[in-house]
Design a protein around this motif. Sequence first.
Motif, PDB file in Angstrom:
ATOM      1  N   LEU A  42      44.268  41.821  44.153  1.00  0.00           N
ATOM      2  CA  LEU A  42      44.293  41.746  42.683  1.00  0.00           C
ATOM      3  C   LEU A  42      44.358  43.149  42.079  1.00  0.00           C
ATOM      4  O   LEU A  42      45.096  43.378  41.118  1.00  0.00           O
ATOM      5  CB  LEU A  42      43.066  40.991  42.163  1.00  0.00           C
ATOM      6  CG  LEU A  42      43.026  39.500  42.485  1.00  0.00           C
ATOM      7  CD1 LEU A  42      41.686  38.902  42.040  1.00  0.00           C
ATOM      8  CD2 LEU A  42      44.181  38.753  41.849  1.00  0.00           C
ATOM      9  N   ALA A  70      42.548  41.619  36.479  1.00  0.00           N
ATOM     10  CA  ALA A  70      43.188  40.435  37.054  1.00  0.00           C
ATOM     11  C   ALA A  70      42.113  39.456  37.498  1.00  0.00           C
ATOM     12  O   ALA A  70      40.978  39.843  37.799  1.00  0.00           O
ATOM     13  CB  ALA A  70      44.070  40.807  38.234  1.00  0.00           C
ATOM     14  N   HIS A  71      42.487  38.200  37.533  1.00  0.00           N
ATOM     15  CA  HIS A  71      41.606  37.132  37.993  1.00  0.00           C
ATOM     16  C   HIS A  71      42.447  36.201  38.854  1.00  0.00           C
ATOM     17  O   HIS A  71      43.594  35.896  38.510  1.00  0.00           O
ATOM     18  CB  HIS A  71      41.017  36.360  36.802  1.00  0.00           C
ATOM     19  CG  HIS A  71      40.178  35.209  37.225  1.00  0.00           C
ATOM     20  ND1 HIS A  71      40.684  33.942  37.373  1.00  0.00           N
ATOM     21  CD2 HIS A  71      38.880  35.136  37.557  1.00  0.00           C
ATOM     22  CE1 HIS A  71      39.714  33.135  37.772  1.00  0.00           C
ATOM     23  NE2 HIS A  71      38.608  33.838  37.883  1.00  0.00           N
ATOM     24  N   GLY A  72      41.893  35.790  39.965  1.00  0.00           N
ATOM     25  CA  GLY A  72      42.617  34.865  40.826  1.00  0.00           C
ATOM     26  C   GLY A  72      41.726  33.727  41.274  1.00  0.00           C
ATOM     27  O   GLY A  72      40.504  33.870  41.344  1.00  0.00           O
ATOM     28  N   VAL A  88      46.837  33.182  39.394  1.00  0.00           N
ATOM     29  CA  VAL A  88      46.562  34.614  39.234  1.00  0.00           C
ATOM     30  C   VAL A  88      46.924  34.981  37.809  1.00  0.00           C
ATOM     31  O   VAL A  88      48.020  34.654  37.341  1.00  0.00           O
ATOM     32  CB  VAL A  88      47.380  35.479  40.224  1.00  0.00           C
ATOM     33  CG1 VAL A  88      47.193  36.958  39.924  1.00  0.00           C
ATOM     34  CG2 VAL A  88      46.990  35.171  41.660  1.00  0.00           C
ATOM     35  N   VAL A  90      46.885  38.275  34.952  1.00  0.00           N
ATOM     36  CA  VAL A  90      46.814  39.722  34.801  1.00  0.00           C
ATOM     37  C   VAL A  90      46.807  40.048  33.318  1.00  0.00           C
ATOM     38  O   VAL A  90      47.590  39.473  32.561  1.00  0.00           O
ATOM     39  CB  VAL A  90      48.033  40.419  35.459  1.00  0.00           C
ATOM     40  CG1 VAL A  90      47.958  41.930  35.277  1.00  0.00           C
ATOM     41  CG2 VAL A  90      48.144  40.052  36.920  1.00  0.00           C
ATOM     42  N   PRO A 124      52.398  35.435  38.848  1.00  0.00           N
ATOM     43  CA  PRO A 124      51.234  35.754  38.032  1.00  0.00           C
ATOM     44  C   PRO A 124      51.479  35.420  36.556  1.00  0.00           C
ATOM     45  O   PRO A 124      52.604  35.504  36.068  1.00  0.00           O
ATOM     46  CB  PRO A 124      51.069  37.270  38.219  1.00  0.00           C
ATOM     47  CG  PRO A 124      51.766  37.585  39.498  1.00  0.00           C
ATOM     48  CD  PRO A 124      52.914  36.614  39.556  1.00  0.00           C
TER      49      PRO A 124
END
Length: 131
Positions: A42, A70-72, A88, A90, A124
């Motif tokens: 990430l 970012a987060h996933g 994902v 961003v 993303p």
Amino acid sequence: MPVPQPKVFEYAVEVDRGCRMTIPGGAQIAPPEGWSPDHLLLAALVRCSIDAFVYHAHRAGHETVAAGSAHGRITQRESDGRYAFVEVSVEVDATVTPRAEDPADLVAKAQRDCFVGASMTIEPDYTWRVS
């Protein structure tokens, strides 16, 4: 007339038994406590997105400062039963000087040219705030 060949970018990294990462001829880093390979991916995506944006902004005559996150979400994919990133996101905050009249072109080029994002099997979801 010969057909022009695309550029080729090659990268190498070594990871030792202590999980320290080294690039040939370069520095060594050890991931801080709590950082997993997933966090590093990430972080690479955010860094690549910012670098691509800065590159295109500079080519268009802008100085740029930017930060991002970012987060996933990883879970078992329905398609093949494998665990993988299934979402994902961003977020990038960038300031360009002089101000871009329409930053959408810079954003589109940054998303297109981030090698990390382009290499992922999922696309993303980007949020850009450009001022």
